[in-house]
Design a protein around this motif. Structure first.
Motif, PDB file in Angstrom:
ATOM      1  N   THR A 110       4.148  15.899   3.689  1.00 35.74           N
ATOM      2  CA  THR A 110       4.661  14.615   4.184  1.00 35.74           C
ATOM      3  C   THR A 110       5.762  14.155   3.232  1.00 35.74           C
ATOM      4  N   LYS A 111       6.585  13.240   3.705  1.00 40.36           N
ATOM      5  CA  LYS A 111       7.592  12.624   2.848  1.00 40.36           C
ATOM      6  C   LYS A 111       7.305  11.121   2.836  1.00 40.36           C
ATOM      7  N   THR A 112       6.942  10.608   1.670  1.00 41.08           N
ATOM      8  CA  THR A 112       6.637   9.187   1.545  1.00 41.08           C
ATOM      9  C   THR A 112       7.863   8.421   1.053  1.00 41.08           C
ATOM     10  N   GLY A 171       3.986   6.264  -5.124  1.00 38.54           N
ATOM     11  CA  GLY A 171       4.024   6.473  -6.566  1.00 38.54           C
ATOM     12  C   GLY A 171       2.825   7.183  -7.141  1.00 38.54           C
ATOM     13  N   HIS A 172       1.799   7.424  -6.318  1.00 33.66           N
ATOM     14  CA  HIS A 172       0.558   8.037  -6.806  1.00 33.66           C
ATOM     15  C   HIS A 172       0.016   9.027  -5.781  1.00 33.66           C
ATOM     16  N   THR A 173       0.840   9.995  -5.361  1.00 37.72           N
ATOM     17  CA  THR A 173       0.446  10.846  -4.245  1.00 37.72           C
ATOM     18  C   THR A 173      -0.825  11.652  -4.503  1.00 37.72           C
ATOM     19  N   ALA A 174      -0.978  12.204  -5.703  1.00 40.29           N
ATOM     20  CA  ALA A 174      -2.182  12.988  -5.991  1.00 40.29           C
ATOM     21  C   ALA A 174      -3.416  12.094  -5.968  1.00 40.29           C
ATOM     22  N   ALA A 199       0.831  -1.203   0.000  1.00 39.13           N
ATOM     23  CA  ALA A 199       0.000   0.000   0.000  1.00 39.13           C
ATOM     24  C   ALA A 199       0.867   1.254   0.000  1.00 39.13           C
ATOM     25  N   GLY A 200       1.945   1.233   0.798  1.00 41.58           N
ATOM     26  CA  GLY A 200       2.846   2.373   0.851  1.00 41.58           C
ATOM     27  C   GLY A 200       3.542   2.633  -0.470  1.00 41.58           C
ATOM     28  N   ASP A 201       3.879   1.560  -1.179  1.00 41.10           N
ATOM     29  CA  ASP A 201       4.496   1.717  -2.505  1.00 41.10           C
ATOM     30  C   ASP A 201       3.539   2.427  -3.457  1.00 41.10           C
TER      31      ASP A 201
END
Length: 327
Positions: free
Chosen positions: A273-275, A246-249, A240-242
């Protein structure tokens, strides 16, 4: 005797419960998972729901929303949750042995120390003797501690006014306090009422020497007694985090749908935030960087009186479990 034999036979027909909450009729292990209703606290769960990751992992989540991390740690201790989410301000609780951190979520960069334009405060030293609204024990409180220390000051040099985050908005906007240690998106609300507020300090001022990770946590017993299910949960969070990374918007919109709030309410949330990808977090866990983040937080908690000493993060961050789940 006959009744005892019948009871024993009946008990043999009862399926054994999985360590984290049993199984449903389809054989999926049930897990009770807590979260908070904001982007950082719900994005991974929203992604897991969108991508069908729980079902693929053979898990059936029972999700419950909380207003903060400490309440989730309390629920973990009571056995009402198996897993949950905490912001950096609650990290002192797993550091004190109340739970295990099983994965880093994101680095928070939303905290700010802001001053009212009417206060005449232009910098952190200008806070001396002023009233500062602070939700105690939060990342905002931690940022204030760091900013004062950097300026050669302590909490005794200011007047901290403890209050709930929502109350900070009202108090600041009405001029009842001179400054506040608070975060976005609440600052967006404040800015609508006080557009010329002054930003004195932010998380990024202390990065990378000091970082503010939010985390996913587990009951101590879940890690000790059911590492297999815990590993499955970690894998779900990693995948889920990946996707979020890769799809923040799209993740903002997906999380808004998950929380049933207007998309505009979370628009831009990823910018503060920093993912990370799983590969990045695996490397940072292996080289000790993540432990350094937690050690830095613990050092602050000692200064805030939350911890008597700063423990080794290896005792509460399951780095090896996270790294093995990534393979």
């Amino acid at each position: 005797m006959r009744s005892l034999r019948m009871l024993a036979a009946a008990l043999l027909l009862v399926p054994l419960a999985a360590g984290c909450g049993g199984e449903d009729e389809g054989g999926a292990a049930k897990v009770k998972f807590g979260y908070t209703a904001d982007f950082a606290g719900a994005a991974a769960l929203a992604a897991a729901d969108k991508l069908g990751l729980w079902k693929k992992a053979g898990l059936e989540p029972e999700l419950k929303v909380f207003t903060n991390g400490p309440l989730q740690i309390q629920a973990l201790g009571a056995g009402d949750l198996d897993f949950g989410y905490i912001g950096p301000g609650a990290t002192w609780l797993p550091a004190s042995g109340k739970a295990k951190i099983i994965a880093v979520n994101m680095l928070g960069q939303a905290d700010r120390i802001i001053a009212s334009p009417k206060s005449g405060i232009k910098d952190v030293p200008g806070l001396r003797g002023k009233k500062i609204a602070v939700p105690e024990g939060t990342s905002g409180d931690m940022l204030l501690q760091l900013a004062l220390q950097k300026a050669g000051m302590t909490a005794e040099d200011v007047t901290k006014v403890p209050m709930d985050p929502s109350t900070v908005v009202t108090a600041f906007s009405s001029g009842k306090v001179d400054a506040a240690a608070i975060w976005y998106p609440l600052i967006d609300t404040i800015r609508k009422r006080t557009p010329d507020l002054v930003e004195l300090s932010k998380n990024a001022d202390f990065y990378p020497a000091m970082s503010f990770p939010s985390s996913f946590v587990a009951r101590n017993e879940a890690v000790k007694d059911d590492a297999a299910t815990t590993t499955k949960v970690i894998k779900v969070l990693q995948q889920a985090g990946d996707w979020v990374n890769g799809h923040t918007a799209e993740a903002e919109a997906t999380t808004a749908g998950f929380l049933k709030v207007p998309p505009a309410q979370l628009e831009g949330a990823a910018a503060v935030t920093k993912t990370f990808s799983t590969a990045e977090l695996t490397k940072l866990s292996a080289d000790g960087t993540v432990n350094g983040w937690f050690k830095g937080l613990s050092d602050i908690f000692v200064g805030m009186g939350k911890l008597p000493s700063s423990p080794d993060p290896a005792g509460y961050y399951t780095s090896d479990l996270f790294q093995s789940a990534a393979k």
